[in-house]
Design a protein around this motif. Sequence first.
Motif, PDB file in Angstrom:
ATOM      1  N   LYS A  32      18.209  32.917 -37.875  1.00  0.00           N
ATOM      2  CA  LYS A  32      19.354  32.607 -38.742  1.00  0.00           C
ATOM      3  C   LYS A  32      20.650  32.660 -37.933  1.00  0.00           C
ATOM      4  O   LYS A  32      21.549  31.837 -38.146  1.00  0.00           O
ATOM      5  N   ALA A  33      20.753  33.608 -37.028  1.00  0.00           N
ATOM      6  CA  ALA A  33      21.945  33.699 -36.174  1.00  0.00           C
ATOM      7  C   ALA A  33      22.084  32.425 -35.347  1.00  0.00           C
ATOM      8  O   ALA A  33      23.181  31.872 -35.203  1.00  0.00           O
ATOM      9  N   ARG A  34      20.974  31.962 -34.803  1.00  0.00           N
ATOM     10  CA  ARG A  34      20.968  30.721 -34.008  1.00  0.00           C
ATOM     11  C   ARG A  34      21.383  29.535 -34.881  1.00  0.00           C
ATOM     12  O   ARG A  34      22.153  28.680 -34.473  1.00  0.00           O
ATOM     13  N   ALA A  35      20.888  29.495 -36.126  1.00  0.00           N
ATOM     14  CA  ALA A  35      21.232  28.407 -37.043  1.00  0.00           C
ATOM     15  C   ALA A  35      22.733  28.400 -37.341  1.00  0.00           C
ATOM     16  O   ALA A  35      23.370  27.342 -37.359  1.00  0.00           O
ATOM     17  N   VAL A  36      23.313  29.584 -37.536  1.00  0.00           N
ATOM     18  CA  VAL A  36      24.753  29.683 -37.779  1.00  0.00           C
ATOM     19  C   VAL A  36      25.515  29.169 -36.563  1.00  0.00           C
ATOM     20  O   VAL A  36      26.432  28.338 -36.678  1.00  0.00           O
ATOM     21  N   GLN A  37      25.149  29.652 -35.380  1.00  0.00           N
ATOM     22  CA  GLN A  37      25.848  29.247 -34.158  1.00  0.00           C
ATOM     23  C   GLN A  37      25.707  27.753 -33.894  1.00  0.00           C
ATOM     24  O   GLN A  37      26.681  27.080 -33.538  1.00  0.00           O
ATOM     25  N   GLU A  38      24.511  27.218 -34.068  1.00  0.00           N
ATOM     26  CA  GLU A  38      24.291  25.784 -33.835  1.00  0.00           C
ATOM     27  C   GLU A  38      25.074  24.942 -34.837  1.00  0.00           C
ATOM     28  O   GLU A  38      25.667  23.930 -34.468  1.00  0.00           O
ATOM     29  N   THR A  39      25.062  25.365 -36.089  1.00  0.00           N
ATOM     30  CA  THR A  39      25.796  24.617 -37.114  1.00  0.00           C
ATOM     31  C   THR A  39      27.286  24.626 -36.820  1.00  0.00           C
ATOM     32  O   THR A  39      27.954  23.584 -36.923  1.00  0.00           O
ATOM     33  N   MET A  40      27.825  25.773 -36.428  1.00  0.00           N
ATOM     34  CA  MET A  40      29.252  25.857 -36.125  1.00  0.00           C
ATOM     35  C   MET A  40      29.589  25.015 -34.898  1.00  0.00           C
ATOM     36  O   MET A  40      30.615  24.335 -34.868  1.00  0.00           O
ATOM     37  N   SER A  41      28.736  25.024 -33.919  1.00  0.00           N
ATOM     38  CA  SER A  41      28.950  24.214 -32.723  1.00  0.00           C
ATOM     39  C   SER A  41      28.931  22.732 -33.067  1.00  0.00           C
ATOM     40  O   SER A  41      29.793  21.965 -32.616  1.00  0.00           O
ATOM     41  N   GLU A  42      27.958  22.322 -33.877  1.00  0.00           N
ATOM     42  CA  GLU A  42      27.879  20.917 -34.298  1.00  0.00           C
ATOM     43  C   GLU A  42      29.120  20.515 -35.078  1.00  0.00           C
ATOM     44  O   GLU A  42      29.674  19.433 -34.882  1.00  0.00           O
ATOM     45  N   MET A  43      29.554  21.405 -35.963  1.00  0.00           N
ATOM     46  CA  MET A  43      30.737  21.115 -36.770  1.00  0.00           C
ATOM     47  C   MET A  43      31.957  20.929 -35.877  1.00  0.00           C
ATOM     48  O   MET A  43      32.742  19.998 -36.061  1.00  0.00           O
ATOM     49  N   MET A  44      32.127  21.792 -34.893  1.00  0.00           N
ATOM     50  CA  MET A  44      33.279  21.685 -33.998  1.00  0.00           C
ATOM     51  C   MET A  44      33.193  20.416 -33.163  1.00  0.00           C
ATOM     52  O   MET A  44      34.216  19.780 -32.885  1.00  0.00           O
TER      53      MET A  44
END
Length: 169
Positions: A59-71
């Motif tokens: 879940k931590a990885r999913a949060v980080q990946e999603t935030m990176s994609e969003m940026m």
Amino acid sequence: MALAMLAAPIAAEARDEASEKLELAHRFVGLVQPEDMGRAMAESLSGLFPSADGLPPEKARAVQETMSEMMQEYMPALFKAMAPVYADIFTLQELQALVAFYESDVGRSMVRKSYEATPRVTAVAQQVLPSVIERAMDRLCDRLECTAQERREMKSQLQGLKAQAATAN
């Protein structure tokens, strides 16, 4: 008819200048090192997003990946949208000077070091701000003739803010 013939070159010149200003504004935005600005903005916006702390690794990885994609989606759109603002605010001569400066070695160094300084400046601001807020609260209480209880409550709220800022560092 004569008036229309005189106005046409003036309108064309205004369009040419507007186009040149927009082109220079896009160059200017590109010169302010969007990658560094993106990192700085991502850090400053990180508090708006869910924390990955304490989450299971997937879940931590999913949060980080999603935030990176969003940026990665947000930053190019932001930079594209910024150029017309600069084209509107600055004159043609100012944009020419800005681009010339930011294309220089000193300009590139200034941009890089400004982003490098951002976390340090933020830390300094967080150290200075509580005492400024405390003085502002005292002045406000003096003007509003706070009761002793109201003054204590305001001081207590300030202490809570100081504690939050300390844990954020």
